[in-house]
Write an enzyme that holds these catalytic residues in place. Structure first.
Site, PDB file in Angstrom:
ATOM      1  N   ASN A 147      31.400  55.175  51.014  1.00  0.00           N
ATOM      2  CA  ASN A 147      30.448  56.020  50.278  1.00  0.00           C
ATOM      3  C   ASN A 147      29.035  55.447  50.183  1.00  0.00           C
ATOM      4  O   ASN A 147      28.085  56.197  49.981  1.00  0.00           O
ATOM      5  CB  ASN A 147      31.002  56.375  48.897  1.00  0.00           C
ATOM      6  CG  ASN A 147      31.152  55.184  47.993  1.00  0.00           C
ATOM      7  OD1 ASN A 147      31.423  54.085  48.441  1.00  0.00           O
ATOM      8  ND2 ASN A 147      30.973  55.403  46.701  1.00  0.00           N
ATOM      9  N   GLU A 245      36.014  46.253  43.027  1.00  0.00           N
ATOM     10  CA  GLU A 245      35.355  47.406  42.402  1.00  0.00           C
ATOM     11  C   GLU A 245      36.107  48.631  42.887  1.00  0.00           C
ATOM     12  O   GLU A 245      36.188  48.866  44.098  1.00  0.00           O
ATOM     13  CB  GLU A 245      33.880  47.507  42.814  1.00  0.00           C
ATOM     14  CG  GLU A 245      32.989  46.446  42.215  1.00  0.00           C
ATOM     15  CD  GLU A 245      32.893  46.494  40.704  1.00  0.00           C
ATOM     16  OE1 GLU A 245      33.234  47.525  40.096  1.00  0.00           O
ATOM     17  OE2 GLU A 245      32.498  45.469  40.123  1.00  0.00           O
ATOM     18  N   CYS A 279      31.019  55.973  42.870  1.00  0.00           N
ATOM     19  CA  CYS A 279      31.969  55.477  41.851  1.00  0.00           C
ATOM     20  C   CYS A 279      31.385  55.642  40.466  1.00  0.00           C
ATOM     21  O   CYS A 279      32.118  55.689  39.486  1.00  0.00           O
ATOM     22  CB  CYS A 279      32.401  54.039  42.115  1.00  0.00           C
ATOM     23  SG  CYS A 279      31.426  53.145  43.274  1.00  0.00           S
ATOM     24  N   GLU A 460      29.051  42.111  40.175  1.00  0.00           N
ATOM     25  CA  GLU A 460      28.260  42.038  41.399  1.00  0.00           C
ATOM     26  C   GLU A 460      26.791  42.233  41.031  1.00  0.00           C
ATOM     27  O   GLU A 460      26.464  42.773  39.989  1.00  0.00           O
ATOM     28  CB  GLU A 460      28.680  43.147  42.364  1.00  0.00           C
ATOM     29  CG  GLU A 460      30.149  43.063  42.733  1.00  0.00           C
ATOM     30  CD  GLU A 460      30.468  43.837  43.990  1.00  0.00           C
ATOM     31  OE1 GLU A 460      30.157  43.330  45.083  1.00  0.00           O
ATOM     32  OE2 GLU A 460      31.015  44.940  43.883  1.00  0.00           O
TER      33      GLU A 460
END
Ligand code: ADP
Length: 479
Positions: A147, A245, A279, A460
């Site tokens: 994505n 993630e 997300c 992150e």
């Protein structure tokens, strides 16, 4: 054919994959080499061999390389954005924005290479000094989803290299083009042979090889919950460091006192843009009684103005879904919600052709109302332009519903109340909280990550990335 980059060389693969444009399935973006297990192992071996020297490279050397990579990405943002939009299906402005983000991330971590920090303090024992420093881990296995085909690779590769690690990078099968373009830039950047390797290929083959190889010191993964669990199990089995993630079911709370325009913009922007394939997308709109009907009507009015079409055509607001599987999944969730008693208030249908007759994976964005928290549409991630609305009595119930999910990536609230905004920031069980802003669309220089079932391991991005990509050393010296 675009090849894999292994041990400083471009190598043919065992097989070839075809990269198809989801806006026009007749358009072949390119053919890409698929690495097999042996080539993946070769990449790991070359990264391992390169590590001792690279981990001792100077901050200046790392800065120069990462900064130049960032500059080239930024200079080529239009071209790389076009490739990204063509292979993934987000709109051209979104894709160019993503490429710019990737360039900025390389520049940010170029700077971080110069600022490794550390602490020095006296020991509790006389005449003894203590130094606390961070060192590189070794070879990092990087596994990314489709994505964000360049930004997610960038936010893993740049810190890995900045802190002195070597990299074996496996991009998602659906988007090898952006990964290959990034690898091509890195291949000319002055990195010593073996420091960076690209292995395109299948998750179960190339990805799984990275998980199980004892020479991979750490794995950073973004993708589905199901694969994340496999990454975790494999890494725990050999006690390798890992970071995950995964999914989200992000809530956007809209209170009676919200500015209607702001609330609608937040909902539409983070629910439907990038085809809902982020997300951090808001997929649950939790709306209090007093504004519910006005808000739903305004969202529908806005949705009806959105143009679904070719990602690269001017005027397109929402591009196609990434592929047939994902389109099928999106539509099936619309059906599941209806079967459970919810109302399909707007959209939610497949459109097999764009306005120009191109065959692609198009669907109209879907708004589903009259839902309850127990429905699958409110519990499971769809990962498409499918948004549900939950009615809440008041702020307290809205907060409860927002947190009533196994996920915890992002959460938003639209309100004019400082009291409720402040309370929500503190009590939302999400890693990232937005007030009067869309849940999707975050800065590149601050930590990114979630709680509960969304994420595992250190954050992150930003300075917090050092936590994952380095290991702490405590050294004692008697003078
Ligand atoms: P998505 O829905 O984003 O495709 P996946 O979790 O299937 O989510 O894929 C994310 C990344 O994980 C991709 O690069 C994919 O190839 C990789 N992957 C899939 N299965 C495995 C596996 N068994 N081991 C390692 N990596 C995998």
């Amino acid at each position: 054919m675009n090849k894999n980059f292994i041990a400083g060389e471009w190598l043919d693969g065992a097989r070839v994959s075809r990269n198809i444009n989801p806006s026009d399935t007749r358009d072949l973006v390119g053919e890409y080499a698929q690495a097999d297990v042996a080539q993946t192992q070769l990449a790991i071996a070359s990264a391992e061999a390169a590590f001792p020297a690279w981990s001792l490279s100077t901050p200046q050397q790392r800065f120069d390389i990462l900064d130049a990579v960032g500059s080239e990405i930024l200079a080529r943002r239009a071209e790389l954005g076009d490739l990204l939009a063509r292979e993934e299906g987000k709109t051209l402005p979104e894709a160019i924005g993503e490429v710019a983000r990737a360039g900025n991330i390389f520049k940010f971590f170029a700077g971080e290479a110069l600022r490794p920090g550390g602490e020095m303090m006296p020991s509790v024992r006389p005449g003894v000094g203590v130094e606390i420093t961070r060192e590189a881990l070794g070879v990092i296995g990087i596994i990314t989803p489709w994505n964000f085909p360049i930004a997610i690779p960038a936010w893993k590769i740049a810190p890995a290299l900045a802190y002195g690690n070597c990299v074996v990078f496996k991009p998602a099968e659906l988007v090898p083009g952006s990964a290959w373009a990034l690898a091509e830039i890195l291949s000319r950047s002055g990195l010593p042979q073996g420091v960076f390797n690209l292995v395109m290929g299948r998750g179960a083959e190339v990805g799984a090889t990275l998980l199980d190889d004892p020479r991979i010191a750490a794995v950073t993964f973004t993708g589905s919950v199901a694969t994340g669990q496999k990454v975790a199990a494999a890494c725990v089995a050999r006690m390798a460091k890992f970071q995950l993630e995964m999914g989200g079911k992000n809530p956007m709370v809209v209170l009676d006192d919200a500015d209607l325009g702001v609330a609608v913009n937040c909902a539409v922007q983070s629910g439907f843009f990038s085809t809902g394939q982020r997300c951090t997308a808001s997929s649950r709109l939790i709306v209090t009684e007093g504004i519910h009907d006005r808000f739903v009507a305004a969202v529908i009015a806005k949705m009806q103005t959105l143009k679904v079409g070719d990602a690269r055509q001017a005027g397109t607001d929402i591009g196609p879904v990434v592929d047939q599987n994902q389109l099928g999944q999106n539509l099936s969730y619309v059906g599941i919600a209806q079967a459970e008693g919810a109302t399909l208030a707007c959209g939610g249908t497949a459109v097999t052709h764009s306005a120009d007759g191109q065959p692609g994976f198009y669907m109209t964005p879907a708004l589903i109302t009259d839902t309850t928290a127990a429905m699958r549409i409110n519990r499971e991630e769809v990962f498409g332009p499918v948004v549900s609305v939950l009615r809440a009595r008041d702020y307290e119930e809205a907060l409860f519903l927002a947190n009533d999910t196994p996920f915890g990536l992002a959460a938003g609230i639209a309100t004019a109340s400082l009291k409720h905004a402040t309370h929500f920031k503190r009590h939302s069980q999400a890693g990232m909280v937005m007030v009067n802003l869309p849940t999707a669309g975050v800065d590149y220089h601050v930590p990114f990550g979630g709680r509960k079932g969304s994420s595992y391991g250190p954050r992150e991005q930003g300075r917090y990335a050092a936590e994952f990509y380095t290991v702490v050393k405590t050294a004692y010296t008697q003078a």
